[in-house]
Design an enzyme around this catalytic site. Sequence first.
Site, PDB file in Angstrom:
ATOM      1  N   LEU A 201      -0.239  -1.156 -14.437  1.00 31.25           N
ATOM      2  CA  LEU A 201      -0.717   0.000 -13.786  1.00 31.25           C
ATOM      3  C   LEU A 201      -1.877   0.539 -14.296  1.00 31.25           C
ATOM      4  CD1 LEU A 201       0.165   2.245 -11.528  1.00 31.25           C
ATOM      5  CD2 LEU A 201       1.009   3.717 -13.396  1.00 31.25           C
ATOM      6  N   HIS A 202      -3.116   0.688 -13.778  1.00 32.32           N
ATOM      7  CA  HIS A 202      -4.357   1.057 -14.655  1.00 32.32           C
ATOM      8  C   HIS A 202      -5.355   1.521 -13.467  1.00 32.32           C
ATOM      9  CE1 HIS A 202      -5.958  -2.526 -13.032  1.00 32.32           C
ATOM     10  NE2 HIS A 202      -7.149  -2.234 -13.354  1.00 32.32           N
ATOM     11  N   ARG A 203      -5.421   1.655 -12.389  1.00 31.84           N
ATOM     12  CA  ARG A 203      -6.326   1.948 -11.566  1.00 31.84           C
ATOM     13  C   ARG A 203      -6.770   3.196 -11.590  1.00 31.84           C
ATOM     14  NH1 ARG A 203      -9.310  -2.282  -9.003  1.00 31.84           N
ATOM     15  NH2 ARG A 203      -8.077  -4.207  -8.762  1.00 31.84           N
ATOM     16  N   ASP A 277      -1.152  -2.779  -9.570  1.00 27.46           N
ATOM     17  CA  ASP A 277      -2.419  -2.356  -8.954  1.00 27.46           C
ATOM     18  C   ASP A 277      -3.501  -3.406  -9.349  1.00 27.46           C
ATOM     19  OD1 ASP A 277      -2.795  -1.306 -11.322  1.00 27.46           O
ATOM     20  OD2 ASP A 277      -2.904   0.754 -10.745  1.00 27.46           O
TER      21      ASP A 277
END
Length: 357
Positions: A201-203, A277
């Site tokens: 998860l990083h967006r 993501d």
Amino acid sequence: MKVLSIIGARPQFVKEAIVQQELKKANIEEVLVHTGQHYDENMSGIFFEVLEMSEPNINLGIHGKTHGAMTGAMLMELEKIMIQEKPDGVILYGDTDSTLAGALAAVKLKLPVAHIEAGLRQEPKDMPEEINRVLTDRISTWLFAPSKRGMENLEFEHLSENAVFTGDVMYDIFLQMEPSFNDRYIKELNLTPEEYIVMTLHRDFNVDHREVLEEILNNVQKISKDYPVVLPLHPRTKKRIEEFDLHSYLDGLHLLEPIDYLELMGLTKECKYVITDSGGFQKESYFSGKRAIVLMPDTSWKELVEERINLLSSPEKLLDRSMEILEPINFRQDIYGNGDAAKKIVDYLKKHLPSEK
């Protein structure tokens, strides 16, 4: 015969590594230019080591500017290099500012352009990556599509005349690296194969807003009661969790520092499914024979969604998708070719590149 290859971000280093192997086999001289847009030693080093990739001949060191300033600076410097090196053609990858700058510089000098990973399309249309890939496809000489869906997009836009379905060079890399995948975390975390989930998860749209990030982590915590969740924590995500004081939602999750490709793939090969993501990881999960819940409103890898191998999800729909992902499906194995995309690309270039100035 001489080509000039341009890269500017970690995924492009990876793709270049496999194409470079084939260029060497074909005795095609290559000048490799790194624009400097982005480089992560921790993430890219393994590919230099395992795939024996040569270091860039030139590093422009252009980074940290606005999109316009960066593209303009790259355009000026790349033009100088092309005039000096006089390549027979230019190879570009993906959808970065480096890609568009390279395409513009080359066509102004009447040099043929080969765009690897052509034909991908994604909403919203005003995102920088989408603008870069669409414009690059418009002005490239040859378009190498990783999927049949990419070919269909190019045909719809009347760009199929010089388009070739090659398969995906990332699948080539997956197959080459597979014998080196590292399963250390399965043992260290005492995980049972096929009974845990891998998540990344990083967006910005998922982690930069407190309510959104809280919704995701809350749902993931609920999912983890049925299947352990392994989460290598991206620095951006970690920072936002601290900033928003969301630590309590991490209870019960297996948190890791960022891990390299071999470790991530070692985990993925034995997992139940993936939540991500990441543009690349949603496809690498498919290479591993796993389905993925994609926390994005759209994806450029639409064929995986159309086959219901991957499921798009909003944060609030994550629990519903976690049930759907367990349903049996017909898992197609051949969407991105047979693992020989780089060879097909280089064979095509050797046949079609002009070799006389």
